[in-house]
Scaffold this motif. Sequence first.
Motif, short mmCIF file in Angstrom:
data_model
loop_
_atom_site.label_atom_id
_atom_site.label_comp_id
_atom_site.label_asym_id
_atom_site.label_seq_id
_atom_site.Cartn_x
_atom_site.Cartn_y
_atom_site.Cartn_z
N ALA A 14 36.92 -20.58 4.81
CA ALA A 14 37.28 -21.98 5.02
C ALA A 14 36.85 -22.49 6.40
O ALA A 14 37.19 -21.91 7.43
N TYR A 15 36.08 -23.56 6.37
CA TYR A 15 35.68 -24.30 7.59
C TYR A 15 34.72 -23.54 8.51
O TYR A 15 34.46 -23.99 9.62
N HIS A 16 34.21 -22.39 8.07
CA HIS A 16 33.29 -21.64 8.94
C HIS A 16 31.98 -21.39 8.19
O HIS A 16 31.91 -20.51 7.33
N LEU A 17 30.95 -22.14 8.53
CA LEU A 17 29.67 -22.04 7.82
C LEU A 17 29.08 -20.64 7.92
O LEU A 17 28.60 -20.08 6.93
N GLU A 18 29.13 -20.05 9.11
CA GLU A 18 28.54 -18.73 9.31
C GLU A 18 29.22 -17.67 8.43
O GLU A 18 28.56 -16.81 7.85
N ILE A 19 30.55 -17.77 8.31
CA ILE A 19 31.28 -16.81 7.48
C ILE A 19 30.95 -17.02 6.01
O ILE A 19 30.79 -16.06 5.25
N LYS A 20 30.83 -18.27 5.59
CA LYS A 20 30.44 -18.56 4.21
C LYS A 20 29.10 -17.92 3.88
O LYS A 20 28.94 -17.30 2.83
N LEU A 21 28.15 -18.07 4.78
CA LEU A 21 26.82 -17.50 4.56
C LEU A 21 26.88 -15.97 4.52
O LEU A 21 26.18 -15.33 3.72
N THR A 22 27.72 -15.37 5.37
CA THR A 22 27.88 -13.91 5.36
C THR A 22 28.45 -13.43 4.03
O THR A 22 28.00 -12.41 3.48
N ILE A 23 29.42 -14.16 3.49
CA ILE A 23 29.99 -13.80 2.19
C ILE A 23 28.93 -13.89 1.10
O ILE A 23 28.83 -13.01 0.23
N VAL A 70 27.51 -23.41 -0.34
CA VAL A 70 27.33 -23.73 1.06
C VAL A 70 25.95 -24.31 1.40
O VAL A 70 25.81 -25.12 2.31
N ASP A 71 24.91 -23.92 0.67
CA ASP A 71 23.57 -24.46 0.94
C ASP A 71 22.81 -24.54 -0.38
O ASP A 71 23.26 -24.05 -1.42
N LYS A 72 21.67 -25.20 -0.33
CA LYS A 72 20.91 -25.46 -1.57
C LYS A 72 20.52 -24.16 -2.25
O LYS A 72 20.59 -24.04 -3.49
N GLN A 73 20.10 -23.16 -1.49
CA GLN A 73 19.68 -21.88 -2.07
C GLN A 73 20.84 -21.23 -2.84
O GLN A 73 20.66 -20.74 -3.96
N THR A 74 22.03 -21.26 -2.26
CA THR A 74 23.20 -20.67 -2.92
C THR A 74 23.58 -21.47 -4.15
O THR A 74 23.89 -20.89 -5.21
N ARG A 75 23.55 -22.79 -4.04
CA ARG A 75 23.90 -23.63 -5.19
C ARG A 75 22.93 -23.41 -6.34
O ARG A 75 23.33 -23.33 -7.51
N THR A 76 21.65 -23.30 -6.02
CA THR A 76 20.65 -23.03 -7.06
C THR A 76 20.90 -21.67 -7.71
O THR A 76 20.82 -21.53 -8.93
N PHE A 77 21.22 -20.68 -6.90
CA PHE A 77 21.51 -19.33 -7.41
C PHE A 77 22.71 -19.37 -8.36
O PHE A 77 22.67 -18.75 -9.44
#
Length: 329
Positions: free
Chosen positions: A223-232, A267-274
Amino acid sequence: QYAALGLEFTQKVMKTFPTDTSIQKIGCFSARKIATLAQKSNTSLDISSVMLPILDAQRLLGVQIQKDSLDTIWALMGMKWELRPEELRELTVCTVETVKMNSGISSSGRSFRGDVVTSGMAVFADIFAEPVHAVRVLGMQKVERVIELVLSLIYACLDKFGNHPFIFSFGFYVLQRLCNVNDCHNLILRFGGIVAVIDGMTANGGNANIQEKGCNILRRLAAYHLEIKLTIVESDGVDAVLNNMMTHSANEAVIREACSALSVLCVDKQTRTFIIQQGGVLLLENAMEIHIGSSLIQENALDALCLLSSDADSEILLTSNIITSIKDS
């Protein structure tokens, strides 16, 4: 009244014969039975008097009584009696020492005892039932020891000792509750909490309890942490959530947490596409259809669908039927 007298008598006997293993085991059994009956009748009892002799027995008699004492403490904690600060601190330190001693990863040289470790993890889960209060009383140094031990045990089960679902389940309880406290949130991340949770979910794919808590922890960490979202995402967190939704599609509690976690991880287009390519839209549609009576699932699934469609390529929008799903919902 009789239950209170029973606990008082039990603690007196245990104090009188502190090194007699048989009497201490009987005392633990008696306290455990009284606690169970009190819980069933919704009776509140002061557990402080009997807690000290149980902890003393655990220290004096060691391995002979560790499982009995931890099971008894867990039963007593179930009565939701608030221990005094010094009692809570002593209980936490004693439980850390006992669990570590039987973890198979300490310098004690003892082999792994899954039954003792499981009971200790259950006690940790109850210690942090009110996480903000427990952290304030214990202080960050003691809390850090617990978090490091819990995550070390999850990794040890994944790497060396085989799957122990109750260790994962109680461990996830601890992490879930401590995610509510900012400093603990950072410690969980520091000690490898993201990978531990994702790998724990993967190893226990059929366990709904672990999946529900795993999704909840991932959502809270992200929650609220972009870097942590990307790590997950990079640690295969999205795969774990999607697999969860396939396996437990009929379980409302699991799907509620999974939809919420998936929404956070768009979180980002690549993840949403995946997510779309892996059938995420269909899984979200399915969740909304099966759990039409759950407003939280409807809200979280719709939020995820809107995020998935926000910048998707036109070809993906057409083939995934995502716009129709949003309109229908």
